[in-house]
Write an enzyme that holds these catalytic residues in place. Structure first.
Site, PDB file in Angstrom:
ATOM      1  N   LYS A   5       0.764 -12.600  13.226  1.00  0.00           N
ATOM      2  CA  LYS A   5       2.122 -12.242  13.614  1.00  0.00           C
ATOM      3  C   LYS A   5       3.074 -12.714  12.682  1.00  0.00           C
ATOM      4  CE  LYS A   5       1.556  -9.389  15.834  1.00  0.00           C
ATOM      5  NZ  LYS A   5       0.740  -8.041  15.406  1.00  0.00           N
TER       6      LYS A   5
ATOM      7  N   HIS B 142      -6.439 -15.100   7.736  1.00  0.00           N
ATOM      8  CA  HIS B 142      -6.009 -15.951   8.805  1.00  0.00           C
ATOM      9  C   HIS B 142      -6.316 -17.397   8.450  1.00  0.00           C
ATOM     10  CE1 HIS B 142      -3.394 -12.918  10.185  1.00  0.00           C
ATOM     11  NE2 HIS B 142      -4.193 -12.203  10.878  1.00  0.00           N
TER      12      HIS B 142
ATOM     13  N   SER C  96       5.968 -12.192  19.078  1.00  0.00           N
ATOM     14  CA  SER C  96       5.450 -10.712  18.328  1.00  0.00           C
ATOM     15  C   SER C  96       3.969 -11.038  18.829  1.00  0.00           C
ATOM     16  CB  SER C  96       5.422 -11.111  16.811  1.00  0.00           C
ATOM     17  OG  SER C  96       4.786  -9.989  16.460  1.00  0.00           O
TER      18      SER C  96
HETATM   19  P1  A3P Z   1       7.558  -8.123  15.434  1.00  0.00           P
HETATM   20  O1  A3P Z   1       6.629  -7.979  16.460  1.00  0.00           O
HETATM   21  O2  A3P Z   1       8.432  -9.253  15.695  1.00  0.00           O
HETATM   22  O3  A3P Z   1       8.262  -6.844  15.033  1.00  0.00           O
HETATM   23  P2  A3P Z   1       1.356  -9.483  11.365  1.00  0.00           P
HETATM   24  O4  A3P Z   1       1.465  -8.262  10.320  1.00  0.00           O
HETATM   25  O5  A3P Z   1       1.251 -10.768  10.668  1.00  0.00           O
HETATM   26  O6  A3P Z   1       0.610  -9.142  12.472  1.00  0.00           O
HETATM   27  O7  A3P Z   1       3.032  -9.394  11.796  1.00  0.00           O
HETATM   28  C1  A3P Z   1       3.603  -8.294  12.579  1.00  0.00           C
HETATM   29  C2  A3P Z   1       4.994  -8.931  12.648  1.00  0.00           C
HETATM   30  O8  A3P Z   1       5.767  -8.586  11.315  1.00  0.00           O
HETATM   31  C3  A3P Z   1       5.767  -7.738  13.726  1.00  0.00           C
HETATM   32  O9  A3P Z   1       7.010  -8.549  13.984  1.00  0.00           O
HETATM   33  C4  A3P Z   1       6.357  -6.487  12.634  1.00  0.00           C
HETATM   34  O10 A3P Z   1       7.273  -5.925  13.184  1.00  0.00           O
HETATM   35  C5  A3P Z   1       6.811  -7.667  11.495  1.00  0.00           C
HETATM   36  N1  A3P Z   1       6.923  -6.761  10.184  1.00  0.00           N
HETATM   37  C6  A3P Z   1       6.286  -5.912   9.544  1.00  0.00           C
HETATM   38  N2  A3P Z   1       6.444  -5.241   8.457  1.00  0.00           N
HETATM   39  C7  A3P Z   1       7.698  -5.744   8.289  1.00  0.00           C
HETATM   40  C8  A3P Z   1       8.990  -5.332   7.695  1.00  0.00           C
HETATM   41  N3  A3P Z   1       8.706  -4.503   6.518  1.00  0.00           N
HETATM   42  N4  A3P Z   1      10.129  -6.151   7.987  1.00  0.00           N
HETATM   43  C9  A3P Z   1      10.312  -6.738   8.853  1.00  0.00           C
HETATM   44  N5  A3P Z   1       9.323  -7.031   9.859  1.00  0.00           N
HETATM   45  C10 A3P Z   1       8.143  -6.503   9.485  1.00  0.00           C
END
Ligand code: A3P
Length: 287
Positions: free
Chosen positions: A46, A101, A131
């Site tokens: 996340k 990860h 998140s």
């Molecule tokens: P949120 O739940 O705070 O919105 P991962 O890919 O490591 O699982 O992380 C997911 C988090 O990264 C989510 O956060 C997601 O919305 C955010 N995320 C993914 N793409 C993004 C982008 N282009 N800009 C900003 N945040 C992004």
């Protein structure tokens, strides 16, 4: 599947059993042959993994949108440690873009003597926690998060998938000055994607035209990725990810923790943070 079966335990850490097995984790650690031209995205969950799975293929295609419009992110930049890791990565032509990860100490044995590159992305742990809390609430293959208060405790104790945020960052941060490691933050990607792309261009030795940089900046904006079926997990059946409860690409902002943590929870988190990060010269996320 019962709650107890949702995770497997490997090396003392929890791994969602839907996509990990002891065999896949052993393969990643012991058998996977790292190549010198491999590039790893390394994150604690996340923290911006999916974002990098959009950015890196675009850097490698010089801003051509075809890969991110035609190939799902989990095939574009497969996870090393997942059950599909071996079949998706073993015979893939170089240069391979790989997601993981894993902590530094859990990387494949062949990684430590290779010249493979790592792009490590960190995120404010309170935002990663928030998140993750919402992700646990929408994904049926993850444990029920319990109350937010309970989830904070589990997070601080490292009793969450992939273990402790602190252990993860403390394993990679000391390596940040190695030539083959680039350390980025989620927050800097949000603030200034262009500068981050210039860092990536130099680190990866990829020519990137100004036009390409503009295309990548646009494509990797939160709202554009949210529309991209190849990146927003809309292919995953609702029984597994119920995006009516919470979108995978949920808010995409920094500081959302402030709308979730009470003052007491913030103080508790900060005191554990201070204790855990004592003696570590880590400049981010002091509040
Ligand atoms: P949120 O739940 O705070 O919105 P991962 O890919 O490591 O699982 O992380 C997911 C988090 O990264 C989510 O956060 C997601 O919305 C955010 N995320 C993914 N793409 C993004 C982008 N282009 N800009 C900003 N945040 C992004």
């Amino acid at each position: 599947m019962s709650e107890a079966q949702l995770n497997i335990v490997f090396e003392g850490l929890l791994w969602p059993s839907h996509v990990h097995s002891e065999e896949s984790l052993r393969y990643a650690r012991e058998e996977f042959q790292v190549r010198d031209d491999d590039v790893f995205i390394v994150t604690y969950p996340k923290s911006g993994t999916t974002w990098l799975q959009e950015i890196l293929p675009l850097v490698y295609s010089n801003g051509d949108l075809t890969p991110v419009h035609t190939v799902p992110n989990w095939q574009r930049v497969p996870w090393l440690e997942q059950k599909t890791g071996k079949s998706l990565l073993e015979n893939r032509p170089s240069p391979r873009l790989i997601t993981t990860h894993l902590t530094y100490h859990m990387m494949p044995k062949s990684f430590y003597t290779s010249k493979a590159k790592v792009v490590y992305v960190s995120r404010n742990p309170k935002d990663a926690l928030v998140s993750s809390f919402h992700y646990h609430g929408m994904a049926s293959f993850l444990e029920n998060p319990g109350t937010f208060e309970e989830f904070i405790d589990k997070f601080l104790e490292g009793k969450v998938m992939f273990g402790s945020w602190f252990d993860h960052i403390k394993s990679w941060w000391p390596r940040k000055d190695q030539d083959n490691i680039l350390f980025l933050t989620y927050e800097e990607l949000l603030q200034d994607m262009r500068s981050a792309l210039l860092k990536l261009k130099e680190f990866l030795g990829k020519p990137l035209s100004d036009d390409a940089i503009e295309r990548i900046v646009t494509q990797t904006k939160f709202n554009n990725m949210k529309q991209n079926k190849m990146s927003n997990y809309s292919f995953v059946p609702e029984e597994l990810m119920d995006q009516k409860k919470s979108n995978f690409l949920r808010k995409g902002i920094a500081g959302d923790w402030k709308t979730h943590f009470t003052t007491a929870q913030t103080e508790h988190f900060n005191s554990v943070y201070t204790q855990e990060m004592k003696g570590i010269n880590f400049p981010f996320y002091k509040d």
